[in-house]
Design an enzyme around this catalytic site. Structure first.
Site, PDB file in Angstrom:
ATOM      1  N   HIS A   1       1.995 -12.977  17.299  1.00  0.00           N
ATOM      2  CA  HIS A   1       3.101 -13.352  18.179  1.00  0.00           C
ATOM      3  C   HIS A   1       4.325 -12.438  18.020  1.00  0.00           C
ATOM      4  O   HIS A   1       4.943 -12.412  16.962  1.00  0.00           O
ATOM      5  CB  HIS A   1       3.503 -14.800  17.884  1.00  0.00           C
ATOM      6  CG  HIS A   1       4.324 -15.437  18.961  1.00  0.00           C
ATOM      7  ND1 HIS A   1       4.556 -16.803  19.000  1.00  0.00           N
ATOM      8  CD2 HIS A   1       4.953 -14.920  20.051  1.00  0.00           C
ATOM      9  CE1 HIS A   1       5.308 -17.079  20.057  1.00  0.00           C
ATOM     10  NE2 HIS A   1       5.570 -15.951  20.701  1.00  0.00           N
TER      11      HIS A   1
ATOM     12  N   TYR B   1       6.560 -22.502  19.495  1.00  0.00           N
ATOM     13  CA  TYR B   1       7.177 -23.240  20.600  1.00  0.00           C
ATOM     14  C   TYR B   1       7.549 -24.666  20.177  1.00  0.00           C
ATOM     15  O   TYR B   1       6.675 -25.500  19.919  1.00  0.00           O
ATOM     16  CB  TYR B   1       6.252 -23.289  21.816  1.00  0.00           C
ATOM     17  CG  TYR B   1       5.881 -21.911  22.345  1.00  0.00           C
ATOM     18  CD1 TYR B   1       6.782 -20.851  22.260  1.00  0.00           C
ATOM     19  CD2 TYR B   1       4.647 -21.666  22.924  1.00  0.00           C
ATOM     20  CE1 TYR B   1       6.456 -19.584  22.726  1.00  0.00           C
ATOM     21  CE2 TYR B   1       4.310 -20.405  23.400  1.00  0.00           C
ATOM     22  CZ  TYR B   1       5.223 -19.367  23.289  1.00  0.00           C
ATOM     23  OH  TYR B   1       4.892 -18.121  23.747  1.00  0.00           O
TER      24      TYR B   1
END
Ligand code: NAD
Length: 317
Positions: A122, A56
């Site tokens: 992820h 992110y």
């Protein structure tokens, strides 16, 4: 705020939890001070679970979250981060044992903590699942043995990847996103398997990453024009009736007691205040029925993500 048991972990998590991707300016450029205040407001209003990733904002979200958590007692929150995804492209994934082990240390340094509660692979649909099962997860179990994490989880969009992995190895938690919201409830079909295996269930993106809000979703949003148009129509219907679609969307996602926690993302203290308030208010059943009718033509429609073999039509509609 309600608290629910997360699978077989020792965690009682707030039903509404905080997704820190906006701290990395993933949706739009954010003011760092406002982002830090948002984290503090969330904790003050009873949120006790926070999710982030090195991906992110290419480490920015972890860095800003680390600043926000400075001085906050470690016992006040559960923290999850991720490994394996380091950019938007196929070439940016690395689920090798060496990289994910180093990644945990990098994340801990940015976050300013000595351990995370959950370490997650992820977006595993971009990976070779054989590697996830036989190399990445064993490496993360060693991270747990070293005291740097307490549980191991996996995240992704296509539901197939969860069953594929869970059938072959033990997993503590899954994080599914955009599959339990007003326009897509496909995650429901996976719940029996997850419950049978005592897997903790984390759902993310109750606003379908901004589709179910008054503001236009970000340009990168992968939804098809049909999904965007239907969600836009539902938002306009709510607006026309003096209601906020974000409220009904959030309440709908939180109402399912089989889902331990739902991660909402925002870097705006006012948004998180509203979200926490709405979590305790009753859901408007008539408005829900009206909105569901508008969204029915696109219900459970999703978009491809990752490797073709990790996407399927068997579980999605
Ligand atoms: P979301 O559905 O929570 O939507 C976020 C968007 O909604 C932002 O633009 C935010 O400004 C807006 N918003 C939030 N509250 C609002 C309110 N009260 N009124 C109006 N707008 C509001 O989507 P998300 O942020 O992508 O998902 C939440 C979190 O879940 C992420 O931050 C991340 O931590 C996690 N997540 C993980 C994965 C993964 O692991 N692959 C994928 C998606 C999300």
């Amino acid at each position: 705020m309600h608290y629910r048991q997360l699978g077989q972990t020792d965690m009682q998590v707030s039903c509404l939890s905080y997704g820190a991707s906006p701290l990395g300016s993933v949706f739009r450029s954010v003011n760092e001070d406002a982002g830090i205040r948002t984290v503090h407001v969330a904790l003050d209003l009873g949120v006790n679970f926070i999710d982030v990733s090195p991906y992110y904002g290419l480490t920015k979200a972890e860095t800003v979250l680390g600043k926000a958590l400075q001085g906050v007692p470690r016992t006040r929150y559960f923290l999850a981060t991720k490994v394996g995804r380091y950019g938007p492209n196929m070439g940016d994934f690395d689920f090798s044992a060496a990289r994910v082990t180093r990644s945990v240390d990098e994340s801990l340094a940015r976050l300013g903590v000595s351990y995370v509660d959950i370490i997650q692979c992820h977006d595993i649909e971009f990976a070779d699942l054989h590697q996830i099962i036989h190399e990445t997860i064993p490496a993360l179990r060693k991270v747990v043995q070293a005291g740097k994490a307490r549980y191991v989880g996996i995240t992704g969009l296509p539901l197939k990847v969860f069953s594929d992995v869970i059938e072959k190895t033990a997993i503590d938690t899954i994080l599914s996103y955009c599959r339990y919201s007003l326009n897509d409830t496909a995650l429901e079909r996976l719940l029996p398997l997850l419950e049978a295996r005592h897997v903790g269930i984390i759902s993310a993106s109750p606003l379908s990453m901004g589709l179910l809000a008054d503001r236009e979703p970000p340009a990168w949003h992968p939804a098809t024009p049909d999904i965007r148009a239907a969600c836009g129509k539902a938002a306009a219907f709510c607006r026309g009736n003096g209601k906020d679609i974000a409220k009904i969307a959030l309440q709908f996602a939180l109402a399912n007691p089989r889902i331990a926690t739902t991660l909402v993302g925002t870097a705006n203290p006012e948004n998180i205040t509203n979200n926490c308030k709405w979590a305790d208010e009753p859901l408007d059943q008539q408005l829900l029925a009206d909105v569901q009718k508008i969204l029915a033509p696109i219900l459970n429609q999703t978009w491809p993500s990752g490797r073709p073999e990790n996407n399927e039509s068997a579980i999605t509609a």
